[in-house]
Design a protein around this motif. Structure first.
Motif, PDB file in Angstrom:
ATOM      1  N   GLN A 199       0.811  -1.206   0.000  1.00  0.00           N
ATOM      2  CA  GLN A 199       0.000   0.000   0.000  1.00  0.00           C
ATOM      3  C   GLN A 199       0.854   1.270   0.000  1.00  0.00           C
ATOM      4  O   GLN A 199       0.484   2.275  -0.601  1.00  0.00           O
ATOM      5  CB  GLN A 199      -0.943  -0.006   1.213  1.00  0.00           C
ATOM      6  N   LYS A 200       2.015   1.226   0.641  1.00  0.00           N
ATOM      7  CA  LYS A 200       2.900   2.397   0.653  1.00  0.00           C
ATOM      8  C   LYS A 200       3.407   2.712  -0.752  1.00  0.00           C
ATOM      9  O   LYS A 200       3.478   3.877  -1.144  1.00  0.00           O
ATOM     10  CB  LYS A 200       4.079   2.173   1.590  1.00  0.00           C
ATOM     11  N   LYS A 201       3.759   1.680  -1.502  1.00  0.00           N
ATOM     12  CA  LYS A 201       4.211   1.873  -2.878  1.00  0.00           C
ATOM     13  C   LYS A 201       3.085   2.437  -3.742  1.00  0.00           C
ATOM     14  O   LYS A 201       3.294   3.340  -4.551  1.00  0.00           O
ATOM     15  CB  LYS A 201       4.697   0.554  -3.489  1.00  0.00           C
ATOM     16  N   LEU A 202       1.878   1.925  -3.535  1.00  0.00           N
ATOM     17  CA  LEU A 202       0.737   2.394  -4.302  1.00  0.00           C
ATOM     18  C   LEU A 202       0.404   3.842  -3.957  1.00  0.00           C
ATOM     19  O   LEU A 202       0.104   4.645  -4.841  1.00  0.00           O
ATOM     20  CB  LEU A 202      -0.466   1.486  -4.060  1.00  0.00           C
ATOM     21  N   ASP A 203       0.489   4.204  -2.685  1.00  0.00           N
ATOM     22  CA  ASP A 203       0.234   5.589  -2.276  1.00  0.00           C
ATOM     23  C   ASP A 203       1.247   6.550  -2.886  1.00  0.00           C
ATOM     24  O   ASP A 203       0.879   7.632  -3.349  1.00  0.00           O
ATOM     25  CB  ASP A 203       0.256   5.711  -0.748  1.00  0.00           C
ATOM     26  N   SER A 204       2.513   6.153  -2.903  1.00  0.00           N
ATOM     27  CA  SER A 204       3.523   7.024  -3.503  1.00  0.00           C
ATOM     28  C   SER A 204       3.323   7.126  -5.011  1.00  0.00           C
ATOM     29  O   SER A 204       3.533   8.190  -5.603  1.00  0.00           O
ATOM     30  CB  SER A 204       4.930   6.539  -3.166  1.00  0.00           C
ATOM     31  N   ALA A 205       2.885   6.050  -5.651  1.00  0.00           N
ATOM     32  CA  ALA A 205       2.611   6.088  -7.085  1.00  0.00           C
ATOM     33  C   ALA A 205       1.444   7.029  -7.377  1.00  0.00           C
ATOM     34  O   ALA A 205       1.480   7.797  -8.341  1.00  0.00           O
ATOM     35  CB  ALA A 205       2.304   4.688  -7.604  1.00  0.00           C
ATOM     36  N   LEU A 206       0.419   7.007  -6.535  1.00  0.00           N
ATOM     37  CA  LEU A 206      -0.715   7.900  -6.728  1.00  0.00           C
ATOM     38  C   LEU A 206      -0.330   9.359  -6.504  1.00  0.00           C
ATOM     39  O   LEU A 206      -0.822  10.258  -7.193  1.00  0.00           O
ATOM     40  CB  LEU A 206      -1.865   7.502  -5.800  1.00  0.00           C
ATOM     41  N   LYS A 207       0.573   9.613  -5.568  1.00  0.00           N
ATOM     42  CA  LYS A 207       1.052  10.982  -5.340  1.00  0.00           C
ATOM     43  C   LYS A 207       1.822  11.484  -6.557  1.00  0.00           C
ATOM     44  O   LYS A 207       1.669  12.637  -6.970  1.00  0.00           O
ATOM     45  CB  LYS A 207       1.932  11.045  -4.097  1.00  0.00           C
ATOM     46  N   LEU A 208       2.651  10.631  -7.135  1.00  0.00           N
ATOM     47  CA  LEU A 208       3.382  11.010  -8.340  1.00  0.00           C
ATOM     48  C   LEU A 208       2.421  11.256  -9.503  1.00  0.00           C
ATOM     49  O   LEU A 208       2.622  12.172 -10.302  1.00  0.00           O
ATOM     50  CB  LEU A 208       4.395   9.925  -8.724  1.00  0.00           C
ATOM     51  N   TYR A 209       1.367  10.452  -9.584  1.00  0.00           N
ATOM     52  CA  TYR A 209       0.373  10.635 -10.635  1.00  0.00           C
ATOM     53  C   TYR A 209      -0.343  11.971 -10.464  1.00  0.00           C
ATOM     54  O   TYR A 209      -0.576  12.699 -11.428  1.00  0.00           O
ATOM     55  CB  TYR A 209      -0.632   9.482 -10.606  1.00  0.00           C
ATOM     56  N   GLU A 236       7.042   5.859 -16.153  1.00  0.00           N
ATOM     57  CA  GLU A 236       8.074   6.304 -15.210  1.00  0.00           C
ATOM     58  C   GLU A 236       7.644   6.033 -13.770  1.00  0.00           C
ATOM     59  O   GLU A 236       8.451   5.581 -12.955  1.00  0.00           O
ATOM     60  CB  GLU A 236       8.340   7.803 -15.390  1.00  0.00           C
ATOM     61  N   ILE A 237       6.389   6.306 -13.471  1.00  0.00           N
ATOM     62  CA  ILE A 237       5.874   6.054 -12.119  1.00  0.00           C
ATOM     63  C   ILE A 237       5.980   4.573 -11.785  1.00  0.00           C
ATOM     64  O   ILE A 237       6.411   4.200 -10.691  1.00  0.00           O
ATOM     65  CB  ILE A 237       4.413   6.531 -12.001  1.00  0.00           C
ATOM     66  N   CYS A 238       5.632   3.731 -12.744  1.00  0.00           N
ATOM     67  CA  CYS A 238       5.671   2.283 -12.512  1.00  0.00           C
ATOM     68  C   CYS A 238       7.093   1.795 -12.276  1.00  0.00           C
ATOM     69  O   CYS A 238       7.330   0.965 -11.396  1.00  0.00           O
ATOM     70  CB  CYS A 238       5.035   1.546 -13.679  1.00  0.00           C
ATOM     71  N   SER A 239       8.041   2.321 -13.023  1.00  0.00           N
ATOM     72  CA  SER A 239       9.423   1.877 -12.828  1.00  0.00           C
ATOM     73  C   SER A 239      10.021   2.448 -11.542  1.00  0.00           C
ATOM     74  O   SER A 239      10.836   1.792 -10.898  1.00  0.00           O
ATOM     75  CB  SER A 239      10.283   2.242 -14.032  1.00  0.00           C
ATOM     76  N   LEU A 240       9.605   3.641 -11.147  1.00  0.00           N
ATOM     77  CA  LEU A 240      10.116   4.233  -9.905  1.00  0.00           C
ATOM     78  C   LEU A 240       9.572   3.537  -8.667  1.00  0.00           C
ATOM     79  O   LEU A 240      10.293   3.367  -7.675  1.00  0.00           O
ATOM     80  CB  LEU A 240       9.754   5.720  -9.835  1.00  0.00           C
ATOM     81  N   THR A 241       8.309   3.158  -8.692  1.00  0.00           N
ATOM     82  CA  THR A 241       7.657   2.626  -7.489  1.00  0.00           C
ATOM     83  C   THR A 241       7.491   1.111  -7.497  1.00  0.00           C
ATOM     84  O   THR A 241       7.018   0.561  -6.505  1.00  0.00           O
ATOM     85  CB  THR A 241       6.270   3.262  -7.321  1.00  0.00           C
ATOM     86  N   SER A 242       7.827   0.458  -8.578  1.00  0.00           N
ATOM     87  CA  SER A 242       7.661  -1.002  -8.706  1.00  0.00           C
ATOM     88  C   SER A 242       6.196  -1.426  -8.590  1.00  0.00           C
ATOM     89  O   SER A 242       5.883  -2.471  -8.034  1.00  0.00           O
ATOM     90  CB  SER A 242       8.501  -1.745  -7.671  1.00  0.00           C
ATOM     91  N   VAL A 243       5.310  -0.583  -9.098  1.00  0.00           N
ATOM     92  CA  VAL A 243       3.886  -0.895  -9.159  1.00  0.00           C
ATOM     93  C   VAL A 243       3.542  -1.093 -10.629  1.00  0.00           C
ATOM     94  O   VAL A 243       3.944  -0.288 -11.465  1.00  0.00           O
ATOM     95  CB  VAL A 243       3.045   0.259  -8.554  1.00  0.00           C
ATOM     96  N   SER A 244       2.812  -2.143 -10.947  1.00  0.00           N
ATOM     97  CA  SER A 244       2.485  -2.391 -12.349  1.00  0.00           C
ATOM     98  C   SER A 244       1.459  -1.374 -12.832  1.00  0.00           C
ATOM     99  O   SER A 244       0.694  -0.798 -12.049  1.00  0.00           O
ATOM    100  CB  SER A 244       1.954  -3.811 -12.541  1.00  0.00           C
TER     101      SER A 244
END
Length: 65
Positions: free
Chosen positions: A22-32, A41-49
């Protein structure tokens, strides 16, 4: 087949794919939300598909409505 699944559950085993952190997903959503990076880029930075990220974006939009 069902006996094997029942035996595994009795031993504390649960099947299926592990959930995304969930922490990775939250950071990905903040970047989005910042609109400074592309989805790839967000996916490669946060390791979220990308599918998980798009699903979270869609769910968040649905909750806001």
């Amino acid at each position: 087949m069902k006996e094997g699944v029942a035996a595994a559950r009795a031993r504390g085993r649960v099947g299926g794919r592990p959930r995304t952190d969930q922490k990775k997903l939250d950071s990905a959503l903040k970047l989005y939300d910042a609109q400074t990076h592309s989805i790839s880029e967000i996916c490669s930075l946060t390791s979220v598909s990308s599918s998980v990220l798009y699903r979270a974006i869609r769910a968040r939009k649905k909750d806001q409505q």
